[in-house]
Design a protein around this motif. Sequence first.
Motif, PDB file in Angstrom:
ATOM      1  N   MET A   1       0.843  -1.173   0.000  1.00 52.52           N
ATOM      2  CA  MET A   1       0.000   0.000   0.000  1.00 52.52           C
ATOM      3  C   MET A   1       0.891   1.239   0.000  1.00 52.52           C
ATOM      4  SD  MET A   1      -2.951   1.234   2.706  1.00 52.52           S
ATOM      5  CE  MET A   1      -2.349   0.112   3.907  1.00 52.52           C
ATOM      6  N   ASN A   2       0.489   2.221  -0.753  1.00 52.22           N
ATOM      7  CA  ASN A   2       1.226   3.475  -0.844  1.00 52.22           C
ATOM      8  C   ASN A   2       0.340   4.580  -0.275  1.00 52.22           C
ATOM      9  OD1 ASN A   2       2.506   5.836  -1.595  1.00 52.22           O
ATOM     10  ND2 ASN A   2       2.972   5.140  -3.656  1.00 52.22           N
ATOM     11  N   PHE A   3       0.802   5.249   0.772  1.00 51.16           N
ATOM     12  CA  PHE A   3      -0.008   6.288   1.413  1.00 51.16           C
ATOM     13  C   PHE A   3      -0.369   7.414   0.450  1.00 51.16           C
ATOM     14  CE2 PHE A   3       4.174   8.137   1.871  1.00 51.16           C
ATOM     15  CZ  PHE A   3       3.948   9.494   1.781  1.00 51.16           C
ATOM     16  N   GLU A   4       0.424   7.634  -0.595  1.00 51.25           N
ATOM     17  CA  GLU A   4       0.127   8.694  -1.561  1.00 51.25           C
ATOM     18  C   GLU A   4      -1.109   8.383  -2.398  1.00 51.25           C
ATOM     19  OE1 GLU A   4       3.898   8.842  -3.521  1.00 51.25           O
ATOM     20  OE2 GLU A   4       4.601  10.456  -2.231  1.00 51.25           O
ATOM     21  N   ASN A   5      -1.536   7.123  -2.417  1.00 48.32           N
ATOM     22  CA  ASN A   5      -2.725   6.724  -3.164  1.00 48.32           C
ATOM     23  C   ASN A   5      -3.994   6.795  -2.330  1.00 48.32           C
ATOM     24  OD1 ASN A   5      -1.309   6.238  -5.482  1.00 48.32           O
ATOM     25  ND2 ASN A   5      -1.231   4.031  -5.222  1.00 48.32           N
ATOM     26  N   LEU A   6      -3.876   7.118  -1.032  1.00 49.77           N
ATOM     27  CA  LEU A   6      -5.048   7.149  -0.164  1.00 49.77           C
ATOM     28  C   LEU A   6      -5.736   8.501  -0.231  1.00 49.77           C
ATOM     29  CD1 LEU A   6      -3.692   5.289   2.987  1.00 49.77           C
ATOM     30  CD2 LEU A   6      -4.982   4.350   1.048  1.00 49.77           C
ATOM     31  N   ILE A   7      -7.057   8.456  -0.259  1.00 48.79           N
ATOM     32  CA  ILE A   7      -7.850   9.679  -0.335  1.00 48.79           C
ATOM     33  C   ILE A   7      -9.068   9.510   0.574  1.00 48.79           C
ATOM     34  CG2 ILE A   7      -9.186   8.887  -2.337  1.00 48.79           C
ATOM     35  CD1 ILE A   7      -9.023  11.765  -3.432  1.00 48.79           C
ATOM     36  N   CYS A   8      -9.409  10.574   1.284  1.00 48.73           N
ATOM     37  CA  CYS A   8     -10.608  10.506   2.125  1.00 48.73           C
ATOM     38  C   CYS A   8     -11.840  10.698   1.233  1.00 48.73           C
ATOM     39  CB  CYS A   8     -10.562  11.552   3.238  1.00 48.73           C
ATOM     40  SG  CYS A   8     -10.688  13.253   2.682  1.00 48.73           S
ATOM     41  N   VAL A   9     -12.971  10.314   1.751  1.00 48.26           N
ATOM     42  CA  VAL A   9     -14.203  10.360   0.968  1.00 48.26           C
ATOM     43  C   VAL A   9     -14.529  11.784   0.526  1.00 48.26           C
ATOM     44  CG1 VAL A   9     -16.689   9.930   1.053  1.00 48.26           C
ATOM     45  CG2 VAL A   9     -15.104   8.300   2.083  1.00 48.26           C
ATOM     46  N   GLN A  10     -14.387  12.745   1.414  1.00 44.96           N
ATOM     47  CA  GLN A  10     -14.711  14.135   1.075  1.00 44.96           C
ATOM     48  C   GLN A  10     -13.825  14.652  -0.053  1.00 44.96           C
ATOM     49  OE1 GLN A  10     -14.319  12.924   4.128  1.00 44.96           O
ATOM     50  NE2 GLN A  10     -16.288  13.289   5.124  1.00 44.96           N
ATOM     51  N   GLU A  11     -12.533  14.318  -0.018  1.00 44.05           N
ATOM     52  CA  GLU A  11     -11.616  14.764  -1.070  1.00 44.05           C
ATOM     53  C   GLU A  11     -11.924  14.058  -2.380  1.00 44.05           C
ATOM     54  OE1 GLU A  11      -8.923  17.054  -2.938  1.00 44.05           O
ATOM     55  OE2 GLU A  11      -9.644  17.323  -0.884  1.00 44.05           O
ATOM     56  N   LEU A  12     -12.279  12.787  -2.327  1.00 46.12           N
ATOM     57  CA  LEU A  12     -12.647  12.053  -3.538  1.00 46.12           C
ATOM     58  C   LEU A  12     -13.836  12.731  -4.217  1.00 46.12           C
ATOM     59  CD1 LEU A  12     -12.619   8.396  -4.294  1.00 46.12           C
ATOM     60  CD2 LEU A  12     -14.822   9.503  -4.487  1.00 46.12           C
ATOM     61  N   LYS A  14     -14.737  15.832  -3.907  1.00 42.64           N
ATOM     62  CA  LYS A  14     -14.293  17.131  -4.433  1.00 42.64           C
ATOM     63  C   LYS A  14     -13.647  16.982  -5.810  1.00 42.64           C
ATOM     64  CE  LYS A  14     -12.654  19.434  -0.485  1.00 42.64           C
ATOM     65  NZ  LYS A  14     -11.551  20.110   0.161  1.00 42.64           N
ATOM     66  N   GLN A  15     -12.866  15.913  -5.974  1.00 46.32           N
ATOM     67  CA  GLN A  15     -12.132  15.701  -7.225  1.00 46.32           C
ATOM     68  C   GLN A  15     -12.954  14.989  -8.295  1.00 46.32           C
ATOM     69  OE1 GLN A  15      -8.223  13.977  -6.798  1.00 46.32           O
ATOM     70  NE2 GLN A  15      -7.843  15.081  -4.906  1.00 46.32           N
ATOM     71  N   GLU A  64     -10.444  -1.659 -19.857  1.00 44.31           N
ATOM     72  CA  GLU A  64      -9.534  -0.608 -19.421  1.00 44.31           C
ATOM     73  C   GLU A  64     -10.093   0.077 -18.182  1.00 44.31           C
ATOM     74  OE1 GLU A  64      -8.367   2.216 -22.413  1.00 44.31           O
ATOM     75  OE2 GLU A  64      -8.615   0.720 -23.981  1.00 44.31           O
ATOM     76  N   VAL A  65      -9.214   0.532 -17.325  1.00 42.87           N
ATOM     77  CA  VAL A  65      -9.623   1.197 -16.090  1.00 42.87           C
ATOM     78  C   VAL A  65      -9.835   2.687 -16.364  1.00 42.87           C
ATOM     79  CG1 VAL A  65      -8.873   1.801 -13.754  1.00 42.87           C
ATOM     80  CG2 VAL A  65      -8.399  -0.483 -14.667  1.00 42.87           C
ATOM     81  N   SER A  66     -10.947   3.216 -15.868  1.00 40.08           N
ATOM     82  CA  SER A  66     -11.224   4.651 -15.955  1.00 40.08           C
ATOM     83  C   SER A  66     -10.762   5.323 -14.671  1.00 40.08           C
ATOM     84  CB  SER A  66     -12.719   4.896 -16.138  1.00 40.08           C
ATOM     85  OG  SER A  66     -13.141   4.538 -17.419  1.00 40.08           O
ATOM     86  N   ASP A  67     -10.389   6.574 -14.786  1.00 32.14           N
ATOM     87  CA  ASP A  67     -10.032   7.382 -13.622  1.00 32.14           C
ATOM     88  C   ASP A  67     -11.296   8.106 -13.154  1.00 32.14           C
ATOM     89  OD1 ASP A  67      -9.219   9.623 -11.971  1.00 32.14           O
ATOM     90  OD2 ASP A  67      -7.182   9.259 -12.693  1.00 32.14           O
ATOM     91  N   PHE A  68     -11.610   8.024 -11.877  1.00 32.49           N
ATOM     92  CA  PHE A  68     -12.841   8.620 -11.351  1.00 32.49           C
ATOM     93  C   PHE A  68     -12.936  10.114 -11.647  1.00 32.49           C
ATOM     94  CE2 PHE A  68      -9.888   9.167  -7.836  1.00 32.49           C
ATOM     95  CZ  PHE A  68     -10.197  10.417  -7.323  1.00 32.49           C
ATOM     96  N   ARG A  69     -11.806  10.784 -11.815  1.00 37.15           N
ATOM     97  CA  ARG A  69     -11.810  12.221 -12.092  1.00 37.15           C
ATOM     98  C   ARG A  69     -12.281  12.544 -13.508  1.00 37.15           C
ATOM     99  NH1 ARG A  69      -6.534  11.859  -8.602  1.00 37.15           N
ATOM    100  NH2 ARG A  69      -6.353  10.072  -9.961  1.00 37.15           N
ATOM    101  N   ASN A  70     -12.287  11.534 -14.400  1.00 30.22           N
ATOM    102  CA  ASN A  70     -12.720  11.725 -15.787  1.00 30.22           C
ATOM    103  C   ASN A  70     -14.190  11.384 -16.010  1.00 30.22           C
ATOM    104  OD1 ASN A  70     -10.112  12.421 -16.510  1.00 30.22           O
ATOM    105  ND2 ASN A  70      -9.574  10.340 -17.093  1.00 30.22           N
ATOM    106  N   LEU A  71     -14.870  10.956 -14.961  1.00 30.72           N
ATOM    107  CA  LEU A  71     -16.256  10.531 -15.117  1.00 30.72           C
ATOM    108  C   LEU A  71     -17.214  11.707 -14.999  1.00 30.72           C
ATOM    109  CD1 LEU A  71     -16.218   7.225 -13.046  1.00 30.72           C
ATOM    110  CD2 LEU A  71     -15.871   7.530 -15.505  1.00 30.72           C
ATOM    111  N   ARG A  72     -18.260  11.656 -15.828  1.00 31.94           N
ATOM    112  CA  ARG A  72     -19.314  12.667 -15.801  1.00 31.94           C
ATOM    113  C   ARG A  72     -20.661  11.969 -15.898  1.00 31.94           C
ATOM    114  NH1 ARG A  72     -15.097  14.562 -15.103  1.00 31.94           N
ATOM    115  NH2 ARG A  72     -14.214  16.497 -15.807  1.00 31.94           N
ATOM    116  N   THR A  73     -21.670  12.617 -15.383  1.00 32.17           N
ATOM    117  CA  THR A  73     -23.029  12.124 -15.563  1.00 32.17           C
ATOM    118  C   THR A  73     -23.513  12.575 -16.938  1.00 32.17           C
ATOM    119  OG1 THR A  73     -24.033  14.110 -14.628  1.00 32.17           O
ATOM    120  CG2 THR A  73     -23.531  12.290 -13.090  1.00 32.17           C
TER     121      THR A  73
END
Length: 137
Positions: A1-12, A14-15, A64-73
Amino acid sequence: MNFENLICVQELVKQAPAFKLGTVREWLFHRKHNMLTSAVVEIDGNVWLDIDRFNIWLSLDKDEVSDFRNLRTREQLLENSFIKATKLDDWLRKRHWNGLESAVIKKSEKRLYIDVCKFNDWLAEQNQNRGFGVSSF
């Protein structure tokens, strides 16, 4: 596990323009049933998500894996484009046959998330004008 990959729910949230806090919290609440557990780190009652594993979870049924930051409704896609709602709905309805399936993530019965990068690639593939983007000067 890499701590740099961890994100809290609120920040997720936001992004991630496509996600609402309530939706992510619901996914987390049901994480043992929806297989999200593999992306969750829980220490002293605090919950973080591993970004890479979360993206994999989102894209479980994709090649292929999508990045959550690229997703839109659907609504977000329409508000930032000149594509007519009826045309987008037609493309989304026929996504299993027209190749758009790889750009669409379905995580509930009512909600589709569209990867804008993959959607743009799909649009470019659909273009029948071979001269598009070629300067004629």
